[in-house]
Each structure stands twice: as structure tokens, then as C-alpha cells.
Design a protein around this motif. Structure first.
Motif, PDB file in Angstrom:
ATOM      1  N   LEU A 264       0.821  -1.209   0.000  1.00 15.70           N
ATOM      2  CA  LEU A 264       0.000   0.000   0.000  1.00 15.70           C
ATOM      3  C   LEU A 264       0.857   1.262   0.000  1.00 15.70           C
ATOM      4  CD1 LEU A 264      -2.946  -0.883   2.425  1.00 15.70           C
ATOM      5  CD2 LEU A 264      -2.967  -0.792  -0.070  1.00 15.70           C
ATOM      6  N   LEU A 265       1.974   1.228   0.713  1.00 16.20           N
ATOM      7  CA  LEU A 265       2.874   2.379   0.703  1.00 16.20           C
ATOM      8  C   LEU A 265       3.458   2.591  -0.694  1.00 16.20           C
ATOM      9  CD1 LEU A 265       4.749   1.856   4.102  1.00 16.20           C
ATOM     10  CD2 LEU A 265       3.020   3.592   3.578  1.00 16.20           C
ATOM     11  N   CYS A 266       3.808   1.495  -1.350  1.00 13.17           N
ATOM     12  CA  CYS A 266       4.313   1.601  -2.729  1.00 13.17           C
ATOM     13  C   CYS A 266       3.198   2.034  -3.681  1.00 13.17           C
ATOM     14  CB  CYS A 266       4.881   0.257  -3.174  1.00 13.17           C
ATOM     15  SG  CYS A 266       6.385  -0.240  -2.318  1.00 13.17           S
ATOM     16  N   TRP A 267       1.985   1.598  -3.410  1.00 13.94           N
ATOM     17  CA  TRP A 267       0.848   1.950  -4.260  1.00 13.94           C
ATOM     18  C   TRP A 267       0.619   3.462  -4.243  1.00 13.94           C
ATOM     19  CZ3 TRP A 267      -1.639  -0.419  -7.969  1.00 13.94           C
ATOM     20  CH2 TRP A 267      -2.910   0.026  -8.383  1.00 13.94           C
ATOM     21  N   HIS A 268       0.936   4.072  -3.133  1.00 14.01           N
ATOM     22  CA  HIS A 268       0.780   5.527  -3.003  1.00 14.01           C
ATOM     23  C   HIS A 268       2.122   6.245  -3.054  1.00 14.01           C
ATOM     24  CE1 HIS A 268      -3.547   5.410  -2.178  1.00 14.01           C
ATOM     25  NE2 HIS A 268      -3.298   4.310  -1.510  1.00 14.01           N
ATOM     26  N   TYR A 269       3.033   5.669  -3.805  1.00 12.03           N
ATOM     27  CA  TYR A 269       4.361   6.257  -3.978  1.00 12.03           C
ATOM     28  C   TYR A 269       4.281   7.661  -4.562  1.00 12.03           C
ATOM     29  CZ  TYR A 269       8.817   7.186  -6.302  1.00 12.03           C
ATOM     30  OH  TYR A 269       9.974   7.780  -6.752  1.00 12.03           O
ATOM     31  N   ASP A 270       3.279   7.932  -5.398  1.00 16.48           N
ATOM     32  CA  ASP A 270       3.164   9.246  -6.025  1.00 16.48           C
ATOM     33  C   ASP A 270       2.975  10.361  -4.988  1.00 16.48           C
ATOM     34  OD1 ASP A 270       0.732   8.043  -5.422  1.00 16.48           O
ATOM     35  OD2 ASP A 270      -0.357   9.159  -6.948  1.00 16.48           O
ATOM     36  N   ARG A 271       2.436  10.021  -3.808  1.00 22.02           N
ATOM     37  CA  ARG A 271       2.303  11.003  -2.731  1.00 22.02           C
ATOM     38  C   ARG A 271       3.405  10.860  -1.691  1.00 22.02           C
ATOM     39  NH1 ARG A 271      -3.640  10.592  -0.434  1.00 22.02           N
ATOM     40  NH2 ARG A 271      -3.555   8.439  -1.165  1.00 22.02           N
ATOM     41  N   LEU A 272       3.800   9.631  -1.439  1.00 19.71           N
ATOM     42  CA  LEU A 272       4.807   9.364  -0.424  1.00 19.71           C
ATOM     43  C   LEU A 272       6.186   9.880  -0.833  1.00 19.71           C
ATOM     44  CD1 LEU A 272       5.448   7.950   2.291  1.00 19.71           C
ATOM     45  CD2 LEU A 272       5.842   5.848   0.990  1.00 19.71           C
ATOM     46  N   LYS A 273       6.467   9.920  -2.129  1.00 20.12           N
ATOM     47  CA  LYS A 273       7.808  10.272  -2.603  1.00 20.12           C
ATOM     48  C   LYS A 273       8.238  11.680  -2.184  1.00 20.12           C
ATOM     49  CE  LYS A 273       6.274  11.900  -7.167  1.00 20.12           C
ATOM     50  NZ  LYS A 273       6.377  11.673  -8.626  1.00 20.12           N
ATOM     51  N   TYR A 274       7.280  12.552  -1.935  1.00 19.93           N
ATOM     52  CA  TYR A 274       7.626  13.935  -1.615  1.00 19.93           C
ATOM     53  C   TYR A 274       8.167  14.109  -0.195  1.00 19.93           C
ATOM     54  CZ  TYR A 274       5.324  15.026  -5.981  1.00 19.93           C
ATOM     55  OH  TYR A 274       4.978  15.079  -7.314  1.00 19.93           O
ATOM     56  N   VAL A 275       7.999  13.078   0.642  1.00 13.36           N
ATOM     57  CA  VAL A 275       8.569  13.154   1.986  1.00 13.36           C
ATOM     58  C   VAL A 275       9.871  12.350   2.075  1.00 13.36           C
ATOM     59  CG1 VAL A 275       6.313  13.463   3.032  1.00 13.36           C
ATOM     60  CG2 VAL A 275       7.262  11.163   2.865  1.00 13.36           C
ATOM     61  N   LEU A 276      10.255  11.693   0.980  1.00 14.97           N
ATOM     62  CA  LEU A 276      11.503  10.944   0.951  1.00 14.97           C
ATOM     63  C   LEU A 276      12.665  11.879   0.643  1.00 14.97           C
ATOM     64  CD1 LEU A 276      10.295   7.778  -1.028  1.00 14.97           C
ATOM     65  CD2 LEU A 276      10.561   8.031   1.440  1.00 14.97           C
ATOM     66  N   PRO A 277      13.853  11.573   1.143  1.00 13.40           N
ATOM     67  CA  PRO A 277      15.000  12.482   0.975  1.00 13.40           C
ATOM     68  C   PRO A 277      15.650  12.389  -0.401  1.00 13.40           C
ATOM     69  CG  PRO A 277      15.670  10.554   2.207  1.00 13.40           C
ATOM     70  CD  PRO A 277      14.186  10.415   1.994  1.00 13.40           C
ATOM     71  N   PHE A 278      14.837  12.526  -1.461  1.00 14.93           N
ATOM     72  CA  PHE A 278      15.354  12.499  -2.821  1.00 14.93           C
ATOM     73  C   PHE A 278      14.832  13.713  -3.576  1.00 14.93           C
ATOM     74  CE2 PHE A 278      14.673   7.959  -1.641  1.00 14.93           C
ATOM     75  CZ  PHE A 278      16.010   7.621  -1.480  1.00 14.93           C
ATOM     76  N   LYS A 279      15.654  14.229  -4.445  1.00 13.78           N
ATOM     77  CA  LYS A 279      15.248  15.361  -5.259  1.00 13.78           C
ATOM     78  C   LYS A 279      14.542  14.849  -6.505  1.00 13.78           C
ATOM     79  CE  LYS A 279      16.937  19.537  -7.548  1.00 13.78           C
ATOM     80  NZ  LYS A 279      18.133  20.350  -7.891  1.00 13.78           N
ATOM     81  N   HIS A 280      13.296  15.268  -6.682  1.00 11.23           N
ATOM     82  CA  HIS A 280      12.498  14.786  -7.802  1.00 11.23           C
ATOM     83  C   HIS A 280      12.528  15.785  -8.954  1.00 11.23           C
ATOM     84  CE1 HIS A 280      10.638  11.345  -5.755  1.00 11.23           C
ATOM     85  NE2 HIS A 280      10.812  12.081  -4.683  1.00 11.23           N
ATOM     86  N   PRO A 281      12.368  15.293 -10.192  1.00  9.47           N
ATOM     87  CA  PRO A 281      12.335  16.197 -11.351  1.00  9.47           C
ATOM     88  C   PRO A 281      11.229  17.234 -11.208  1.00  9.47           C
ATOM     89  CG  PRO A 281      12.487  13.903 -12.053  1.00  9.47           C
ATOM     90  CD  PRO A 281      12.212  13.882 -10.577  1.00  9.47           C
ATOM     91  N   ALA A 282      11.501  18.423 -11.682  1.00 10.41           N
ATOM     92  CA  ALA A 282      10.505  19.500 -11.595  1.00 10.41           C
ATOM     93  C   ALA A 282       9.255  19.148 -12.379  1.00 10.41           C
ATOM     94  CB  ALA A 282      11.102  20.801 -12.102  1.00 10.41           C
ATOM     95  N   ILE A 283       9.416  18.484 -13.511  1.00 10.64           N
ATOM     96  CA  ILE A 283       8.294  18.077 -14.349  1.00 10.64           C
ATOM     97  C   ILE A 283       8.291  16.557 -14.422  1.00 10.64           C
ATOM     98  CG2 ILE A 283       7.235  18.170 -16.637  1.00 10.64           C
ATOM     99  CD1 ILE A 283       8.530  20.863 -17.042  1.00 10.64           C
ATOM    100  N   ASP A 284       7.206  15.967 -13.972  1.00  9.77           N
ATOM    101  CA  ASP A 284       7.099  14.518 -13.977  1.00  9.77           C
ATOM    102  C   ASP A 284       6.576  14.062 -15.335  1.00  9.77           C
ATOM    103  OD1 ASP A 284       5.784  12.102 -11.583  1.00  9.77           O
ATOM    104  OD2 ASP A 284       6.669  11.834 -13.561  1.00  9.77           O
ATOM    105  N   ALA A 285       7.470  13.584 -16.179  1.00 10.34           N
ATOM    106  CA  ALA A 285       7.084  13.196 -17.537  1.00 10.34           C
ATOM    107  C   ALA A 285       6.119  12.024 -17.540  1.00 10.34           C
ATOM    108  CB  ALA A 285       8.343  12.832 -18.338  1.00 10.34           C
ATOM    109  N   ALA A 286       6.292  11.109 -16.577  1.00  8.74           N
ATOM    110  CA  ALA A 286       5.410   9.940 -16.542  1.00  8.74           C
ATOM    111  C   ALA A 286       3.987  10.318 -16.182  1.00  8.74           C
ATOM    112  CB  ALA A 286       5.955   8.922 -15.524  1.00  8.74           C
ATOM    113  N   ALA A 287       3.842  11.195 -15.178  1.00  5.80           N
ATOM    114  CA  ALA A 287       2.504  11.577 -14.721  1.00  5.80           C
ATOM    115  C   ALA A 287       1.789  12.456 -15.736  1.00  5.80           C
ATOM    116  CB  ALA A 287       2.599  12.298 -13.386  1.00  5.80           C
ATOM    117  N   ALA A 288       2.520  13.016 -16.668  1.00  3.62           N
ATOM    118  CA  ALA A 288       1.900  13.895 -17.661  1.00  3.62           C
ATOM    119  C   ALA A 288       1.104  13.127 -18.705  1.00  3.62           C
ATOM    120  CB  ALA A 288       2.975  14.729 -18.348  1.00  3.62           C
ATOM    121  N   LYS A 289       1.343  11.831 -18.790  1.00  4.34           N
ATOM    122  CA  LYS A 289       0.631  11.022 -19.787  1.00  4.34           C
ATOM    123  C   LYS A 289      -0.816  10.809 -19.352  1.00  4.34           C
ATOM    124  CE  LYS A 289       4.508   8.433 -21.707  1.00  4.34           C
ATOM    125  NZ  LYS A 289       5.002   7.087 -22.038  1.00  4.34           N
TER     126      LYS A 289
END
Length: 243
Positions: free
Chosen positions: A132-157
């Protein structure tokens, strides 16, 4: 393509599968039922697994926990809250985050005291929670200590729902269930079991019946520590052969 973008694409692909959506709902409901029942027992003030002797390692822990007053109730409230949050689509992630440390503790505890009642279910609940945590990775990722791309190419589809049955995924699910069923049955040669009678049964037909009886007596009648009883069992001699 960065690893984070690849994860976004993989996550989006999974979220677009109808079967995996059903599986996520199943996990939410199953986990919620597991915690709601156990949490309500604590809230009303009853001891969990009341049929388990206080001399059993798990029974001793549960008895002590039951006597902690509002801390015991607090755990129950958290369990029920996590269960309810899992059932509400908008709060699933919060419910999973509350759920995880509690079920992880139960998992470690079960294996530490070799509690036969949850050696099989607790690891599966941990894995279900992780899903379930992986299933909601799209929301959980923002609290993880990683820098994410400014524009999410995958989510834009645009989203396209697929009805293709993920054979490999569900084959992995079945294999995981079978694996932990095997682990629960074979990981430990000696277990205290839930009663003195059941404990003695594991030594029938072996050359360790005397040592086994002493082990079960050490656990269920004397209430000694599991490690201490195991140490005495390992040092005890085998049965003398009949002449």
C-alpha cells in the motif's frame, strides 16, 4: 532517464491496471479488519488473546501490556484509527503510515518469542502494508529524501485503464504466501506453542521426549524465559534407548 522518473513510470503503469487496483482495495480491507478487531479489544479494556497463559512468553507480554493502563488503550485507538483511515480513499496513505510501525513491531515480536499464532500472518501483513505504501508512492515520494524532477514526464501522460491480468505479479503473491507458510511451519525446530499439550506433541516420535517435556514444563508451568528454556533443552541428553 533517471531512476526516479523510471519509478514514476513503473508506478503509473501499475496504477493503470484494473486488477492491481482491486488488489490494493483487498489489502486495505484485509488490513483494516485485522487491526479493527484487535484495537477494539484494547479499547474496551479486555486482554488480547485472553486464552493464552500468562506463563507463555507471548502471554506474559500481553498480560504486562494489559496492565499499562491508558497506554494499552492508546495502542487500541491507533489500531482502530489506522483501520478506519485505510478504508477512506483520501486517507489511505496516512492509515498505512500509522499501521506500518505497529505491524512491524508485532512481526518482530512474533518471531522473537516464536508465537505460533502470528508467525504466518504478521509477515504477510507487513508485506501487504508495504504494498500500500508503494501503491501511493506518487504522494509518499515527496517526503523521501530524494530530489524529484521538476516536471514529472510519466505523470503527464493520460491515464488508460488496462484489464490485462498481471500473471507474474499474482504468481509472486502466491509464491510469497507459500514461502511464509513454509517458514512458519519449518523455521523453528522447537516452539512453545499455545498450550502445554500442543507443546509436548512436537516431541512425539523423537528421541527428545524427556527433554521436550522439560522444555514445555519450563515454559507453560514454570513461566521461565524462552531463551533459558531453550538452553536447558539443548543441554539435556537424548532419551535412553529401550533395552
Amino acid at each position: 532517464m533517471s531512476i526516479l522518473v523510471a519509478l514514476d513510470r513503473l508506478h503509473l503503469q501499475a496504477k493503470q491496471n484494473e486488477w492491481l487496483r482491486y488488489f490494493a482495495i483487498f489489502n486495505r480491507i484485509a488490513l483494516a479488519i485485522g487491526f479493527f478487531a484487535g484495537g477494539m479489544v484494547k479499547i474496551v479494556g479486555e486482554r488480547f488473546a485472553s486464552g493464552l497463559s500468562v506463563k507463555h512468553p507471548m502471554g506474559s507480554y500481553l498480560e504486562a501490556l494489559h496492565h499499562t493502563g491508558y497506554y494499552y488503550t492508546f495502542i487500541g485507538v491507533l489500531q482502530v484509527a489506522a483501520a478506519i483511515l485505510l478504508l477512506i480513499p483520501r486517507t489511505v496513505l496516512l492509515g498505512a503510515l500509522i499501521y506500518f510501525p505497529i505491524i512491524l513491531n508485532i512481526f518482530v515480536l512474533s518471531f522473537a518469542v516464536r508465537f505460533d499464532g502470528s508467525l504466518f500472518t504478521s509477515p504477510l501483513m507487513v508485506i501487504s502494508n508495504l504494498f500500500l505504501l508503494c501503491w501511493h508512492y506518487d504522494r509518499l515520494k515527496y517526503v523521501l529524501p530524494f530530489k524529484h524532477p521538476a516536471i514529472d514526464a510519466a505523470a503527464a501522460k493520460p491515464e488508460r485503464i488496462s484489464n490485462k491480468f498481471p500473471v507474474l505479479f499474482f504468481a509472486g503473491v502466491v509464491a510469497t504466501v507459500i514461502f511464509f507458510l513454509f517458514i512458519a511451519a519449518n523455521l523453528y525446530d522447537i516452539k512453545p506453542y499455545n498450550s502445554f499439550v500442543d507443546c509436548k506433541k512436537q516431541f512425539i516420535g523423537t528421541n527428545r521426549t524427556t527433554a521436550g517435556d522439560a522444555f514445555c514444563d519450563c515454559i507453560h508451568n514454570n513461566g521461565q524465559q524462552l531463551d533459558s528454556c531453550l538452553d536447558k533443552y539443548n543441554k539435556a541428553p537424548n532419551d535412553k534407548p529401550l533395552r
